[in-house]
Design an enzyme around this catalytic site. Structure first.
Site, short mmCIF file in Angstrom:
data_model
loop_
_atom_site.label_atom_id
_atom_site.label_comp_id
_atom_site.label_asym_id
_atom_site.label_seq_id
_atom_site.Cartn_x
_atom_site.Cartn_y
_atom_site.Cartn_z
CG ASP A 234 -7.51 3.52 -0.62
OD1 ASP A 234 -7.67 2.56 -0.39
OD2 ASP A 234 -7.37 4.09 0.49
CE LYS B 129 -4.27 1.48 0.08
NZ LYS B 129 -5.81 0.63 -0.19
#
Ligand code: NDP
Length: 445
Positions: free
Chosen positions: A166, A126
């Site tokens: 995201d 991430k």
């Protein structure tokens, strides 16, 4: 928590001070894993948990850029490459002022298990930056993305690490990031990023996939009790990519979605939210939710309030972490809630999850319920690898099969471990065992 695991958890917390969200995610997973270690002593002997909690690589970098007034701005960029046992690191980039290492690590840690659950060959990672895209011009967004990629490019690649979107990173940002990657490397490497535009290597259904997948997973949970979305009163938090597509899918299954939110407030539209108007305001105009109330009659806009004050039979939290607390959960349960499907990552606090589980309602944790996004990213990678592009219908069918499969995996694992209906345990155990087996097979690395 199992005493052996608690000792490991305490060491992880001490080694990573001040990273509250990471601590929360680790604790939640460890609470499920005691019985797994009874059956698999080799996981303890191989120090699998200690290794899993230490990212394989953490990159933190400066992102300098100039705003429209010519002022120099400095942000902090992150990429945490957490675990590559199952495939290249895979996970989104978040641009939000709250981003710091603890948030990136919680998201990356969750991503390991989520990606394992999809059954696709992808590891966990991430990234993001503490950059606030709100109120920024297109030109500023582009300059920021170009500067961000000027450092990130050396760490990523089709076989290494494949970022996606995201919060704060959608199709526009992926476009600027991809353009800069291509420019620096002189390679048209489609598989290096997912969430691309359809005409330049993207996949149909990727924009819809997380929201659609969350609803498909929740529908599967409802079916286990002879229920469905048809006729449910649904409340969704957020009004971004995941939220809007969850609203659209729930409505297509016969639900009435009465409320959604942004970080300024929420709207209640008892007639059912108008998805076309929402898309126009949020996706085309990049406006605020209060504009919806201005343009449609009989809509209430509550500035600064919590959308969880609105009663629902099904709740789909699709905004951000820890947005749904214990008190709100208890109130929703008292007023008829029967199911929760987490579109966001870790939106329910630990207290809220305990309330939902004590009440015996259906609770689908994010790492299972919202896995449709990353699964469809993996389908995008497949299409890129074969230089093919699939139809909407075929891709949606694949997404549906994947979500039904994830639901079944969680359900059967929960049964196998004597906790029927506990999707938290099912998701954590099924994801963990797959990764742990692969890690042991690959030796001490
Ligand atoms: P977007 O940026 O498209 O939308 C985020 C939405 O949540 C906006 O409505 C935003 O409001 C709201 N929001 C964000 N932060 C806060 C906050 N601190 N308080 C209140 N509201 C907030 O992001 P996505 O829809 O892509 O992501 C939403 C969630 O889904 C995140 O948890 C993400 O990690 C998760 N997720 C996303 C996937 C994807 O494919 N995009 C995949 C899997 C999970 P505002 O505009 O006012 O900031």
């Amino acid at each position: 928590m199992d005493a052996r695991l608690e000792a490991i958890r305490n060491t992880v917390l001490a080694r990573n001070p001040g990273e509250d969200e990471f601590h929360q995610a680790v604790t939640e997973v460890f609470e499920s894993l005691g019985p797994v270690h009874d059956r698999h002593p080799e996981f303890l002997e191989g120090a699998v948990l200690e290794r899993l909690c230490e990212p394989e690589r953490q990159i933190i970098f400066r992102v300098p850029w100039t705003d429209d007034a010519g002022r120099v701005q400095i942000n902090r960029g992150f990429r945490v490459e957490f675990n590559s046992a199952l495939g290249p690191y895979k996970g989104g980039l978040r641009f939000h002022p709250s981003v710091y290492l603890g948030i990136v690590k919680f998201l990356g840690f969750e991503q390991i298990f989520k990606n394992a659950l999809t059954g696709m060959p992808i590891g966990g990672g991430k990234g993001g930056a503490d950059f606030d895209p709100r109120g920024r011009s297109d030109a500023e967004i582009m300059r920021f993305c170009q500067s961000f990629m000027t450092e990130l490019y050396r760490h990523i690649g089709e076989y290494t690490d494949v970022p996606a979107g995201d919060i704060g990173v959608g199709g526009r940002e992926i476009g600027y990031l991809f353009g800069q990657y291509k420019r620096i490397t002189n390679r048209y490497e489609s598989g290096v990023l997912t969430g691309k535009g359809i005409s330049w290597g993207g996949s149909l259904v990727r924009p819809e996939a997380t929201g659609y997948g969350t609803v498909i997973f929740t529908e599967e949970m409802l079916k286990t009790r002879g229920q469905s979305f048809d006729g449910q009163r649904v409340v969704v938090s957020g009004s971004g990519n995941v939220a809007i597509n969850a609203i659209a899918k729930a409505q297509s299954l016969g639900a009435v979605v009465v409320a959604c939110s942004d970080s300024s407030g929420y709207i209640v539209d008892e007639a059912g939210l108008n998805v076309a108007l929402l898309r126009q305001i949020k996706e085309v105009e990049r406006g605020r939710l209060k504009d919806y109330a201005v343009r449609r009659s009989a809509v209430a806009y509550v500035e600064g309030g919590s959308v969880w004050d609105v009663d629902a039979t099904v709740a789909l939290p699709c905004a951000t972490q820890n947005e749904l607390g214990g008190e709100a959960a208890a109130r929703l349960v008292r007023n008829g809630l029967i199911a929760v499907g987490e579109g966001a990552n870790m939106p329910s606090t630990r207290h809220a999850i305990a309330v939902f589980q004590d009440a015996g309602l259906l609770f689908g944790p994010g790492k299972a319920a919202n896995a449709g996004g990353v699964a469809t990213s993996a389908l995008e990678m497949q299409q890129n690898a074969t230089r093919d592009s699939w139809s909407f219908e075929y891709t949606e069918q694949r997404l549906t099969e994947i979500m039904v499969g994830i639901h079944r995996r969680c359900e059967t694992t929960a049964d196998e471990y004597g906790a029927p209906g506990n999707y938290v345990l099912g998701a954590n155990v099924a994801g963990f065992v797959k990764v742990a087996d692969a890690m042991l097979a690959q030796g001490l690395i």
